[in-house]
Structure formats: structure tokens, C-alpha cells
Design a protein around this motif. Structure first.
Motif, PDB file in Angstrom:
ATOM      1  N   ALA A  44       9.407 -18.304   5.180  1.00  0.00           N
ATOM      2  CA  ALA A  44       9.910 -18.971   3.974  1.00  0.00           C
ATOM      3  C   ALA A  44      10.842 -20.123   4.352  1.00  0.00           C
ATOM      4  O   ALA A  44      10.777 -21.212   3.755  1.00  0.00           O
ATOM      5  CB  ALA A  44      10.630 -17.962   3.085  1.00  0.00           C
ATOM      6  N   GLN A  45      11.689 -19.908   5.354  1.00  0.00           N
ATOM      7  CA  GLN A  45      12.598 -20.964   5.791  1.00  0.00           C
ATOM      8  C   GLN A  45      11.849 -22.160   6.359  1.00  0.00           C
ATOM      9  O   GLN A  45      12.336 -23.288   6.307  1.00  0.00           O
ATOM     10  CB  GLN A  45      13.583 -20.410   6.810  1.00  0.00           C
ATOM     11  N   ALA A  46      10.637 -21.889   6.898  1.00  0.00           N
ATOM     12  CA  ALA A  46       9.804 -22.979   7.427  1.00  0.00           C
ATOM     13  C   ALA A  46       9.044 -23.702   6.320  1.00  0.00           C
ATOM     14  O   ALA A  46       8.299 -24.645   6.599  1.00  0.00           O
ATOM     15  CB  ALA A  46       8.834 -22.438   8.462  1.00  0.00           C
ATOM     16  N   GLY A  47       9.211 -23.264   5.075  1.00  0.00           N
ATOM     17  CA  GLY A  47       8.602 -23.966   3.954  1.00  0.00           C
ATOM     18  C   GLY A  47       7.453 -23.268   3.272  1.00  0.00           C
ATOM     19  O   GLY A  47       6.938 -23.759   2.252  1.00  0.00           O
ATOM     20  N   ALA A  48       7.010 -22.115   3.785  1.00  0.00           N
ATOM     21  CA  ALA A  48       5.906 -21.398   3.146  1.00  0.00           C
ATOM     22  C   ALA A  48       6.397 -20.694   1.884  1.00  0.00           C
ATOM     23  O   ALA A  48       7.574 -20.350   1.753  1.00  0.00           O
ATOM     24  CB  ALA A  48       5.316 -20.380   4.112  1.00  0.00           C
ATOM     25  N   ALA A  49       5.491 -20.474   0.971  1.00  0.00           N
ATOM     26  CA  ALA A  49       5.764 -19.641  -0.202  1.00  0.00           C
ATOM     27  C   ALA A  49       5.179 -18.260   0.080  1.00  0.00           C
ATOM     28  O   ALA A  49       3.997 -18.149   0.396  1.00  0.00           O
ATOM     29  CB  ALA A  49       5.125 -20.239  -1.447  1.00  0.00           C
ATOM     30  N   VAL A  50       6.005 -17.229  -0.010  1.00  0.00           N
ATOM     31  CA  VAL A  50       5.571 -15.870   0.304  1.00  0.00           C
ATOM     32  C   VAL A  50       5.660 -15.014  -0.961  1.00  0.00           C
ATOM     33  O   VAL A  50       6.708 -14.973  -1.612  1.00  0.00           O
ATOM     34  CB  VAL A  50       6.428 -15.244   1.419  1.00  0.00           C
ATOM     35  N   VAL A  51       4.552 -14.352  -1.291  1.00  0.00           N
ATOM     36  CA  VAL A  51       4.531 -13.400  -2.409  1.00  0.00           C
ATOM     37  C   VAL A  51       4.456 -12.003  -1.814  1.00  0.00           C
ATOM     38  O   VAL A  51       3.550 -11.695  -1.030  1.00  0.00           O
ATOM     39  CB  VAL A  51       3.338 -13.647  -3.348  1.00  0.00           C
ATOM     40  N   PHE A  52       5.391 -11.161  -2.186  1.00  0.00           N
ATOM     41  CA  PHE A  52       5.569  -9.835  -1.599  1.00  0.00           C
ATOM     42  C   PHE A  52       5.308  -8.797  -2.687  1.00  0.00           C
ATOM     43  O   PHE A  52       6.132  -8.599  -3.574  1.00  0.00           O
ATOM     44  CB  PHE A  52       7.002  -9.737  -1.075  1.00  0.00           C
ATOM     45  N   ILE A  53       4.126  -8.138  -2.647  1.00  0.00           N
ATOM     46  CA  ILE A  53       3.778  -7.126  -3.647  1.00  0.00           C
ATOM     47  C   ILE A  53       4.268  -5.770  -3.159  1.00  0.00           C
ATOM     48  O   ILE A  53       3.923  -5.341  -2.058  1.00  0.00           O
ATOM     49  CB  ILE A  53       2.253  -7.063  -3.874  1.00  0.00           C
ATOM     50  N   THR A  54       5.061  -5.095  -3.967  1.00  0.00           N
ATOM     51  CA  THR A  54       5.578  -3.791  -3.557  1.00  0.00           C
ATOM     52  C   THR A  54       6.016  -2.989  -4.766  1.00  0.00           C
ATOM     53  O   THR A  54       6.223  -3.547  -5.850  1.00  0.00           O
ATOM     54  CB  THR A  54       6.757  -3.943  -2.572  1.00  0.00           C
ATOM     55  N   HIS A  55       6.135  -1.662  -4.577  1.00  0.00           N
ATOM     56  CA  HIS A  55       6.756  -0.828  -5.605  1.00  0.00           C
ATOM     57  C   HIS A  55       8.039  -0.203  -5.084  1.00  0.00           C
ATOM     58  O   HIS A  55       8.631   0.646  -5.730  1.00  0.00           O
ATOM     59  CB  HIS A  55       5.784   0.269  -6.079  1.00  0.00           C
ATOM     60  N   LYS A  56       8.501  -0.661  -3.899  1.00  0.00           N
ATOM     61  CA  LYS A  56       9.699  -0.108  -3.280  1.00  0.00           C
ATOM     62  C   LYS A  56      10.901  -0.995  -3.607  1.00  0.00           C
ATOM     63  O   LYS A  56      10.990  -2.136  -3.159  1.00  0.00           O
ATOM     64  CB  LYS A  56       9.501   0.000  -1.769  1.00  0.00           C
ATOM     65  N   LEU A  57      11.818  -0.440  -4.375  1.00  0.00           N
ATOM     66  CA  LEU A  57      12.939  -1.217  -4.874  1.00  0.00           C
ATOM     67  C   LEU A  57      13.862  -1.688  -3.753  1.00  0.00           C
ATOM     68  O   LEU A  57      14.389  -2.802  -3.801  1.00  0.00           O
ATOM     69  CB  LEU A  57      13.728  -0.386  -5.887  1.00  0.00           C
ATOM     70  N   ASP A  58      14.070  -0.860  -2.729  1.00  0.00           N
ATOM     71  CA  ASP A  58      14.971  -1.255  -1.656  1.00  0.00           C
ATOM     72  C   ASP A  58      14.419  -2.451  -0.891  1.00  0.00           C
ATOM     73  O   ASP A  58      15.184  -3.319  -0.445  1.00  0.00           O
ATOM     74  CB  ASP A  58      15.242  -0.078  -0.716  1.00  0.00           C
ATOM     75  N   GLU A  59      13.093  -2.520  -0.743  1.00  0.00           N
ATOM     76  CA  GLU A  59      12.486  -3.661  -0.057  1.00  0.00           C
ATOM     77  C   GLU A  59      12.690  -4.947  -0.854  1.00  0.00           C
ATOM     78  O   GLU A  59      12.980  -6.007  -0.289  1.00  0.00           O
ATOM     79  CB  GLU A  59      11.004  -3.421   0.172  1.00  0.00           C
ATOM     80  N   VAL A  60      12.526  -4.838  -2.159  1.00  0.00           N
ATOM     81  CA  VAL A  60      12.700  -6.007  -3.016  1.00  0.00           C
ATOM     82  C   VAL A  60      14.114  -6.561  -2.875  1.00  0.00           C
ATOM     83  O   VAL A  60      14.329  -7.771  -2.715  1.00  0.00           O
ATOM     84  CB  VAL A  60      12.421  -5.617  -4.486  1.00  0.00           C
TER      85      VAL A  60
END
Length: 507
Positions: free
Chosen positions: A187-203
Motif C-alpha cells: 500500500a505504501q508503494a501505491g497499490a490499492a489492497v482490498v482485504f476480505i475477512t471476518h476477523k475483527l482483530d485483523e481489520v
């Protein structure tokens, strides 16, 4: 925040009898990690598969850099810079890392130099801090390394939008932490990352922005700094969810399961379980942690009579059931909640009632000699629906029509109806949303309190720490350690799962 790289407007996706996405709007910006959070069936993966060209939307538009696009295939989406790493990896196990990364791409167009290709992949791996040996074959890699290969594939294809679907489902805590670092650097290099999860701590740990879906609709967007796990859980399910994260303080009774130096071979005839000894007592949840492929499946099958051990002894109560059939194990009072609900646990094309009596049909009141009392079967199924909150239209409903949470509740209800002395539960909440997870855990706790011994095999350390005492760790088929709960932590268990240490076994 600047111009979004992707804009989804009014996306609608229908399947027979299901509205998966209901006029969803979503913006994805470069340089950020955008988490998609929601219950099972909320429409997260479907929405991203629409973006990745796997599904076509029934309504709505997709814009890339402000220009409308209509992907007719995943290849068109990849060419446009959309990369998706699926929950179940799509790698060719017999090929090397470099060959998998290069496979199917435009370049090189006519002639592939394996040495040059490996060099390219090595350079890419160094640039993006994705350590993986380019010349190794996929089957030689750990699950975490295989995931890095999938990410390398997307990076090699110049993906500007990287979609990760439940990326930590099969990783150790240390591998998950490494992945979070990789995601942040991309993300810092400019990519857009979509992170699909159901784990609240990861979010909360990795996301810059969070979008919550419920029943196919966006119900909220938040920044991690302005919300908390409880508020996100409420958005996901539409009500407060009480999460009990402390095992029951029960006094364990007599041994219900004893393994004495048990060994077993896998389906290829190779050693998979190596001289495992453990004791599960009445009223105790004995947890087994480990990365997939370290002997968990063989342990489950040896205990339930589905696989014959190559050495050692299996005792249920005072009965030696070493090498006994699954029927004999069931008759000894062992319940089984397998990992594969619809492959091993339930029969999808049969009705709820037919599945509910797969144990009870052999004896009264359901079984009457060679006949089945179907009125009694439906009565028993209705009782299970009520006791375990199984939400089905009727006992005559086909099992394949149930959600994951209802499938698991029905499976639990059937196994518990026979009043077992021991239950082998394998990944009992994998893939379930918060509400279904708490319902399943509550059922396990209730039967533990009633004196049932439970062997809980899971890769979810949070689940093991919430239910189990003690916890054993399998590594390369051996028990790397068995620890009481007060000596367990995610870090300690994660190190044992990675083979980084060994603890003395407790009795």
C-alpha cells in the motif's frame, strides 16, 4: 483522499433465490488497505469477484481511473491491473515458483528461459519483501510461502488493485504478521489492497478504511481509529454480540480418550502421525493446534475409526478400540463433527430429517426393526431445530439449501442427540460469521459442562484459547508440546506451530 482507482456504483448480483449484492457502492483508493467485513453470505467475495471479472453484474457500473469498464473475463481484469488472491490457492504443485508466476502471462511471448524467469522472480521477491525460493516446487513450500507466490503472481502482472480473500485462514500468527507487513508495504508503494475477512482483530490491525456489508448491502464505512471491534460486530450482525473468550472452569473427570504412542500413515503411505500420546477427560476440551498438514487429519480419523493406526493404542473409556471400525467407535459413544460439513458430515441432497437420523435410525423410537418411523424422525428433527436454533423451512428441506451456520448447527444437533461421552470437533467454526460462531461455541461449552470430553482440532488460535485447556500443538506429526491454558499465548503456540521450539508434555 484523491481520485479512487476503482469505483463500484449500484452493483447488483443475483443467483437463483439469492440477492448477493444489493446496489453496492464502493470506492477503492491507491495507497490504502481497504477491509471488506461481513457475515457469511454478506456478499463480500461476490462483490470482489465481480470486480475481478469472475462474475458479471446484473446491474451497476465499474469505473477504473474514472473510465467505465465491463470485464468479460478474469483475463481482462488482470490486464487492467486487477489481481485477486483466492482463499484456495490456484497453483500447479508440480511446477516451480518461477514457473507458476510466469504461467499464462503475455511475457515472454515466444521463448521462456527458465534461468532468466527465475532471476526475474527473485528480483521481484526481494523488491516486495516476499521471501520465497524461485526454484522450489510448490509442493515443497509451506502454506505461507504458497500465499506469497500468489501475491508475486499478481505483482508480476502489474496489479494496481490486489484483492486478498480471507488471506490468513491457514497461516500461523507469525505468518499472518508477516503478511500484514507485506500488505502495508504494498500500500505504501501505491497499490490499492482490498482485504476480505471476518476477523475483527485483523481489520483493526491492518486496515486504513473498513466497509461493512450485511445481507448484500453496505451498512457502514469506518476508520479503525474511530471505531472498535464491538461496534463493527454490531454493524455486521445488526445487534450486540457477547463474545465469551474464557474457557469454562470445570473439574475434569475420568479419561474418555487415551492415545498411547499412536502412529499413522497418510493417503500416500508416508508417516503422518508419530507416536502421539494424550489424554482427554470428561468435562474437558483438549485443544489441538497446528498448521494444516501436520497430522491433524490423520489424528481425527484414527480416533473416529476412519483410519487404522500403524502403531500404538486408542482407548475410549476402558475399551481398546485400536483399529476398530467407525461403527464400533460410534457405539462406544464418540461423536464426530468433521471439517467438511457437506462432504463428510451431512449429505446435501437428503432432507434435514434424513440427515438428522443418520445415527438414530438404528434404534427406537426412530428405528423399528427394518422400518423407520418418519413421524418420529420429523418430531426429533423439529426438536433439534428448536434446541440448536437451526433455521430451515421444515424437516423436509434439502440440506444443500442451508447456510454454513445452519449446517453446522444441524450437524452438532445430530451428534449431541446421541449423548456421546467424547466429541471430536474439527474446525467447528471455520468460515462461520460471528453469530454462528458464538452459537456453535456455546453448544460445545454446554456439553462440556454436562461432562462430555471434547477433542477440539482447529487452526484458529483465538478459538482454541477461548475453549480449550490444555492445548497441544502438532508439528510434523508429533506433539511439539501440550500446555495448560495459563502458559498459552498466541506467540507461544505460533512458535510451536512453526517448529521453533518444544515444550514438555503434561499429563
Amino acid at each position: 483522499m484523491g481520485q479512487p482507482v476503482v469505483e463500484l456504483r449500484g452493483i447488483v448480483k443475483r443467483f437463483p433465490g439469492v440477492l448477493a449484492n444489493d446496489r453496492v457502492d464502493l470506492e477503492i483508493h491507491p495507497g490504502e488497505v481497504h477491509a471488506l467485513l461481513g457475515e457469511n453470505g454478506a456478499g463480500k467475495t461476490t462483490l470482489m469477484r465481480v470486480l475481478a471479472g469472475l462474475f458479471r453484474p446484473d446491474e451497476g457500473t465499474i469505473a477504473l481511473d474514472g473510465r467505465p469498464v465491463a470485464f468479460r473475463s478474469p483475463r481482462q481484469a488482470i490486464d487492467a491491473g486487477i489481481g485477486m488472491v483466492h482463499q484456495h490457492f490456484r497453483l500447479v504443485e508440480s511446477l516451480t515458483v518461477a514457473e507458476n508466476v510466469l504461467l499464462g502471462w503475455h511475457a515472454p511471448r515466444f521463448w521462456l528461459s527458465k534461468r532468466a524467469g527465475a532471476h526475474q522472480v527473485e528480483e521481484l521477491a526481494r523488491t516486495y519483501h516476499l521471501p520465497v525460493p524461485a526454484g522450489a516446487r510448490i509442493w515443497q513450500l509451506s502454506v505461507g510461502e504458497q500465499q506469497r507466490v500468489e501475491i508475486l503472481k499478481a505483482v508480476y502482472r502489474r496489479a494496481r488493485v490486489l484483492i486478498l480473500d480471507e488471506p490468513t485462514a491457514v497461516l500461523t500468527p507469525q505468518e499472518a504478521a508477516d503478511l500484514f507487513g507485506i500488505v502495508r508495504s504494498m500500500a505504501q508503494a501505491g497499490a490499492a489492497v482490498v482485504f476480505i475477512t471476518h476477523k475483527l482483530d485483523e481489520v483493526m490491525a491492518v486496515a486504513d478504511r473498513i466497509t461493512v456489508l450485511r445481507r448484500g448491502r453496505v451498512v457502514g464505512t469506518a476508520m479503525p481509529s474511530r471505531t472498535d471491534a464491538r461496534s463493527l460486530a454490531r454493524l455486521m450482525v445488526g445487534r450486540d454480540v457477547e463474545r465469551d473468550t474464557t474457557p469454562l472452569a470445570t473439574q475434569p473427570g475420568e479419561p474418555v480418550l487415551r492415545l498411547e504412542a499412536v502412529s499413522a500413515r497418510n493417503d500416500r503411505g508416508l508417516p503422518a502421525l508419530r507416536e502421539v500420546s494424550l489424554v482427554v477427560r470428561a468435562g474437558q476440551v483438549f485443544g489441538i493446534a497446528g498448521v494444516a498438514g501436520n497430522g491433524q487429519r490423520e489424528l481425527e480419523e484414527v480416533v473416529t475409526g476412519l483410519r487404522k493406526p500403524s502403531g500404538g493404542h486408542v482407548l475410549v473409556g476402558d475399551r481398546d478400540l485400536t483399529g476398530a471400525s467407525a461403527r464400533a467407535v460410534i457405539d462406544a459413544g464418540v461423536g464426530h463433527i468433521p471439517e467438511d460439513r457437506l462432504g463428510s458430515g451431512l449429505i446435501p441432497n437428503m432432507t434435514c430429517a434424513e440427515n438428522a437420523i443418520l445415527r438414530a435410525y438404528r434404534h427406537p423410537p426412530v428405528g423399528r426393526g427394518p422400518f423407520i418411523d418418519w413421524a418420529e424422525a420429523e418430531r426429533l428433527t423439529s426438536e433439534m431445530f428448536t434446541a440448536f436454533d437451526v433455521r430451515a423451512v421444515s424437516p423436509d428441506s434439502r440440506v444443500r439449501l442451508l447456510s454454513g451456520g445452519n449446517l453446522q448447527r444441524l450437524l452438532l444437533a445430530r451428534e449431541m442427540a446421541e449423548r456421546p461421552r467424547l466429541v471430536v470437533a474439527v474446525h467447528p467454526t471455520r468460515g462461520l460469521d460471528i453469530a454462528a460462531t458464538e452459537a456453535v461455541r456455546g453448544a460445545l461449552r454446554a456439553h462440556q459442562e454436562a461432562g462430555v470430553g471434547i477433542l477440539l482440532i482447529s487452526e484458529d488460535l483465538e478459538e482454541l484459547l477461548a475453549l480449550s485447556d490444555p492445548i497441544g500443538v502438532l508439528y510434523e506429526g508429533r506433539l511439539a508440546g501440550v500446555l495448560p491454558l495459563d502458559r498459552c499465548s498466541v506467540e507461544t503456540l505460533g512458535l510451536l506451530m512453526a517448529g521453533a521450539g518444544a515444550e514438555r508434555e503434561i499429563s
